[in-house]
Write a protein that holds these residues in place. Structure first.
Motif, short mmCIF file in Angstrom:
data_model
loop_
_atom_site.label_atom_id
_atom_site.label_comp_id
_atom_site.label_asym_id
_atom_site.label_seq_id
_atom_site.Cartn_x
_atom_site.Cartn_y
_atom_site.Cartn_z
N ILE A 77 0.84 -1.20 0.00
CA ILE A 77 0.00 0.00 0.00
C ILE A 77 0.88 1.25 0.00
CG2 ILE A 77 -1.65 1.35 1.37
CD1 ILE A 77 -2.80 -1.33 2.36
N MET A 78 1.91 1.25 0.83
CA MET A 78 2.83 2.39 0.89
C MET A 78 3.57 2.58 -0.43
SD MET A 78 4.14 1.46 4.71
CE MET A 78 5.52 2.59 4.81
N SER A 79 3.91 1.48 -1.09
CA SER A 79 4.60 1.55 -2.37
C SER A 79 3.74 2.22 -3.42
CB SER A 79 4.97 0.13 -2.83
OG SER A 79 5.62 0.14 -4.08
N VAL A 80 2.46 1.85 -3.46
CA VAL A 80 1.53 2.45 -4.43
C VAL A 80 1.34 3.94 -4.12
CG1 VAL A 80 -0.86 2.45 -5.23
CG2 VAL A 80 0.37 0.29 -4.95
N CYS A 81 1.22 4.28 -2.84
CA CYS A 81 1.03 5.68 -2.45
C CYS A 81 2.27 6.52 -2.79
CB CYS A 81 0.72 5.79 -0.96
SG CYS A 81 -0.92 5.15 -0.50
N LEU A 82 3.46 5.96 -2.55
CA LEU A 82 4.69 6.68 -2.88
C LEU A 82 4.80 6.88 -4.38
CD1 LEU A 82 7.37 7.91 -1.97
CD2 LEU A 82 8.39 5.63 -2.08
N ASP A 83 4.33 5.91 -5.15
CA ASP A 83 4.35 6.04 -6.61
C ASP A 83 3.45 7.20 -7.07
OD1 ASP A 83 5.17 4.88 -9.25
OD2 ASP A 83 3.00 4.60 -9.45
N LEU A 84 2.37 7.45 -6.33
CA LEU A 84 1.51 8.60 -6.64
C LEU A 84 2.22 9.92 -6.32
CD1 LEU A 84 -1.99 7.45 -5.34
CD2 LEU A 84 -1.33 7.84 -7.71
N GLU A 85 3.01 9.93 -5.23
CA GLU A 85 3.76 11.14 -4.87
C GLU A 85 4.84 11.42 -5.90
OE1 GLU A 85 5.03 11.84 -0.78
OE2 GLU A 85 3.97 10.00 -0.20
N ALA A 86 5.66 10.42 -6.18
CA ALA A 86 6.75 10.54 -7.15
C ALA A 86 7.25 9.14 -7.47
CB ALA A 86 7.88 11.39 -6.59
N PRO A 87 7.15 8.70 -8.73
CA PRO A 87 7.64 7.36 -9.10
C PRO A 87 9.11 7.19 -8.73
CG PRO A 87 6.34 8.31 -10.88
CD PRO A 87 6.53 9.40 -9.87
N GLN A 88 9.42 6.05 -8.13
CA GLN A 88 10.77 5.78 -7.65
C GLN A 88 11.49 4.83 -8.62
OE1 GLN A 88 11.80 7.28 -4.38
NE2 GLN A 88 10.09 8.41 -5.25
N ARG A 89 12.66 5.26 -9.12
CA ARG A 89 13.47 4.41 -10.00
C ARG A 89 14.59 3.79 -9.18
NH1 ARG A 89 17.47 4.42 -14.35
NH2 ARG A 89 16.58 3.31 -16.15
N ILE A 90 14.60 2.47 -9.08
CA ILE A 90 15.51 1.76 -8.19
C ILE A 90 16.44 0.87 -9.02
CG2 ILE A 90 15.71 0.32 -6.16
CD1 ILE A 90 14.01 2.89 -5.78
N ALA A 91 17.74 1.12 -8.95
CA ALA A 91 18.72 0.29 -9.64
C ALA A 91 19.10 -0.89 -8.74
CB ALA A 91 19.97 1.11 -9.98
N PHE A 92 19.29 -2.05 -9.34
CA PHE A 92 19.72 -3.21 -8.55
C PHE A 92 20.65 -4.08 -9.39
CE2 PHE A 92 16.02 -4.78 -10.83
CZ PHE A 92 16.35 -6.08 -11.17
N LEU A 93 21.43 -4.90 -8.70
CA LEU A 93 22.32 -5.83 -9.38
C LEU A 93 21.48 -6.91 -10.04
CD1 LEU A 93 25.18 -6.91 -10.00
CD2 LEU A 93 25.08 -8.13 -7.81
N GLY A 94 21.46 -6.89 -11.38
CA GLY A 94 20.63 -7.79 -12.14
C GLY A 94 21.34 -9.08 -12.50
N PRO A 95 20.69 -9.81 -13.42
CA PRO A 95 19.48 -9.45 -14.16
C PRO A 95 18.22 -9.68 -13.35
CG PRO A 95 20.21 -11.62 -14.85
CD PRO A 95 21.25 -11.10 -13.89
N VAL A 96 17.08 -9.54 -14.03
CA VAL A 96 15.79 -9.81 -13.40
C VAL A 96 15.77 -11.24 -12.87
CG1 VAL A 96 13.34 -10.16 -13.92
CG2 VAL A 96 14.52 -8.12 -14.77
N GLY A 97 15.23 -11.41 -11.67
CA GLY A 97 15.11 -12.74 -11.10
C GLY A 97 16.17 -13.08 -10.07
N THR A 98 17.11 -12.16 -9.81
CA THR A 98 18.14 -12.41 -8.81
C THR A 98 17.57 -12.18 -7.41
OG1 THR A 98 18.91 -10.13 -8.90
CG2 THR A 98 19.98 -11.71 -10.38
N PHE A 99 18.33 -12.61 -6.40
CA PHE A 99 17.92 -12.33 -5.03
C PHE A 99 17.98 -10.82 -4.74
CE2 PHE A 99 18.97 -16.88 -4.40
CZ PHE A 99 17.74 -17.28 -3.88
N THR A 100 18.88 -10.11 -5.41
CA THR A 100 18.92 -8.65 -5.24
C THR A 100 17.64 -8.03 -5.78
OG1 THR A 100 21.30 -8.79 -5.60
CG2 THR A 100 20.34 -6.60 -5.53
N HIS A 101 17.11 -8.57 -6.85
CA HIS A 101 15.81 -8.13 -7.38
C HIS A 101 14.72 -8.37 -6.34
CE1 HIS A 101 12.58 -8.49 -10.79
NE2 HIS A 101 12.47 -7.35 -10.12
N ALA A 102 14.75 -9.55 -5.71
CA ALA A 102 13.77 -9.86 -4.66
C ALA A 102 13.90 -8.90 -3.49
CB ALA A 102 13.95 -11.30 -4.19
N ALA A 103 15.15 -8.55 -3.14
CA ALA A 103 15.37 -7.61 -2.03
C ALA A 103 14.83 -6.22 -2.37
CB ALA A 103 16.86 -7.52 -1.71
#
Length: 393
Positions: free
Chosen positions: A112-138
């Motif tokens: 719920i907080m994630s959706v509300c923050l996205d309404l305030e300002a979309p957050q772009r988050i860089a992570f060690l990829g690729p998609v599907g890693t544990f860092t992605h899960a974190a």
């Protein structure tokens, strides 16, 4: 078969009538319960939208403050406040009365907080990829699924993306309870001015994954990251002792490779299984069931106290006997608890070392600030990498 007596027929009729009556009563009760659920759902939806409207008002206040403050010219308002989110999530768990478990309730609020923050300002988050890693899960665990998560090839790339402002925050692994510290992350702070603004602790559950077209009897190789192969070594020795183990750059890459190979399997987490539409042939195959990886959230701003915080410092010591003991004495004197210490070479200096130290408390706490003040004169350099909330989920 003998014919039933009138009395027996009457008894059977009464039983059938009673059964039909009970069934009708059950159906009526179910319909009543479903109606109550619909009413509660309607109320929940209204309350979530009310919360979202309040979040939008918060965003407006922050934007107006920047616009009306000459000292804040050319700066951007900060919408993501990790200390505030940590306080909210802790409060959710403290007041929870069940039957939903505390952490599961907090996870609902995280989204719920994630959706509300996205309404305030979309957050772009860089992570060690690729998609599907544990860092992605974190990253998803910490920021929620409404955040715009961006996979990058290396830890260095994550640091650069955040430093350049292309991403607001970054997520990088720092240590695993079974395999130890991630040196590339510590080295990233040697040349970066970024701060640690949060942490995530993720239980690492490894799954044995196959694709729909995989021929189990014909398996010839198992893909995974080197650390994951090490974490499942005993299980693999028992179950697939003669199948080749192939280390690849990430668990996400391991899962991706199954798309075009019928004779291969992969070891990876739940996110990889979902992202690449794979089947979990075996779950939780890690040798150590308490295996956990800690991840750091990196950004630019300093974080206010949340009430349960941790501080990370980087210390460049003088090359002399007893240097480390000298550094640690002020922590003991001021009653500051050290939770971890790691050593890295101080490039380009030969035989010189940097200590990365995690301590309990916030830099604003009197005992923490006093201990750090006492350490500074004893070392060549000391940098506070950040004070941030301890992992809540």
């Amino acid at each position: 078969m003998s014919e039933q007596s009138p009395e027996q027929k009457n008894d059977n009729l009464n039983q059938t009538t009673a059964s039909n009556s009970a069934t009708a009563t059950d159906k009526e009760f179910l319909n009543t319960l479903r109606g109550s659920i619909d009413a509660v759902d309607c109320e929940i939806q209204t309350l979530i939208n009310n919360r979202a409207k309040l979040a939008q008002q918060v965003a407006t206040v922050k934007k107006n403050h920047i616009a009306n403050d000459p000292a804040a010219e050319n700066t951007n308002p900060i919408f993501y406040r990790p200390e505030r989110e940590a306080q909210v999530l802790k409060a959710v768990m403290e007041r929870n009365t069940g039957p939903i478990a505390d952490e599961k309730m907090a996870r609902l609020f995280r989204e719920i907080m994630s959706v509300c923050l996205d309404l305030e300002a979309p957050q772009r988050i860089a992570f060690l990829g690729p998609v599907g890693t544990f860092t992605h899960a974190a990253a998803l665990k910490h920021f929620g699924k409404a955040a715009d998560t961006v996979p990058l090839n290396t830890i260095t790339d994550v640091f650069r993306e955040v430093e350049a402002g292309t991403a607001m925050y970054g997520v990088v692994p720092v240590e695993n309870s079974s395999e130890g510290v991630v040196n590339h992350t510590l080295d990233g702070f040697l040349s970066s001015t970024l701060k640690i603004i949060g942490e995530v602790e993720l239980p690492i559950h490894q799954n044995f994954l196959v694709a729909e077209h995989t021929k189990i009897d014909g398996l010839s190789r198992i893909y995974s990251h080197q650390q994951s192969l090490a974490q499942c070594r005993h299980w693999l020795d028992v179950n697939f002792p003669n199948v080749e183990r192939v280390a690849v750059s990430s668990n996400g890459e391991a899962a991706r490779r199954l798309k075009n190979e019928w004779h291969s399997a992969a070891i990876a987490g739940d996110v990889a299984a979902a992202e690449y539409d794979l089947h979990k042939l075996y779950s939780n195959i890690e040798d150590n069931p308490s295996n956990t990886t800690r991840f750091l959230i990196i950004g630019h701003e300093a974080i206010e106290p949340s009430g349960q915080d941790k501080t990370s410092i980087m210390v460049s010591a003088h090359d002399k006997a007893g240097a480390l003991i000298e550094i640690l004495k002020p922590l003991s004197y001021h009653g500051v608890s050290m939770t971890s210490i790691e050593t890295r070479p101080e490039r380009p200096n030969k035989w010189a070392y940097v200590f990365f130290i995690d301590i309990n408390g916030h830099i604003a706490d009197p005992n923490v600030s006093a201990a750090i003040a006492d350490i500074r004169p004893l070392v060549k350099d000391l940098r506070v990498l950040g004070s941030y909330p301890k992992a809540v989920l």
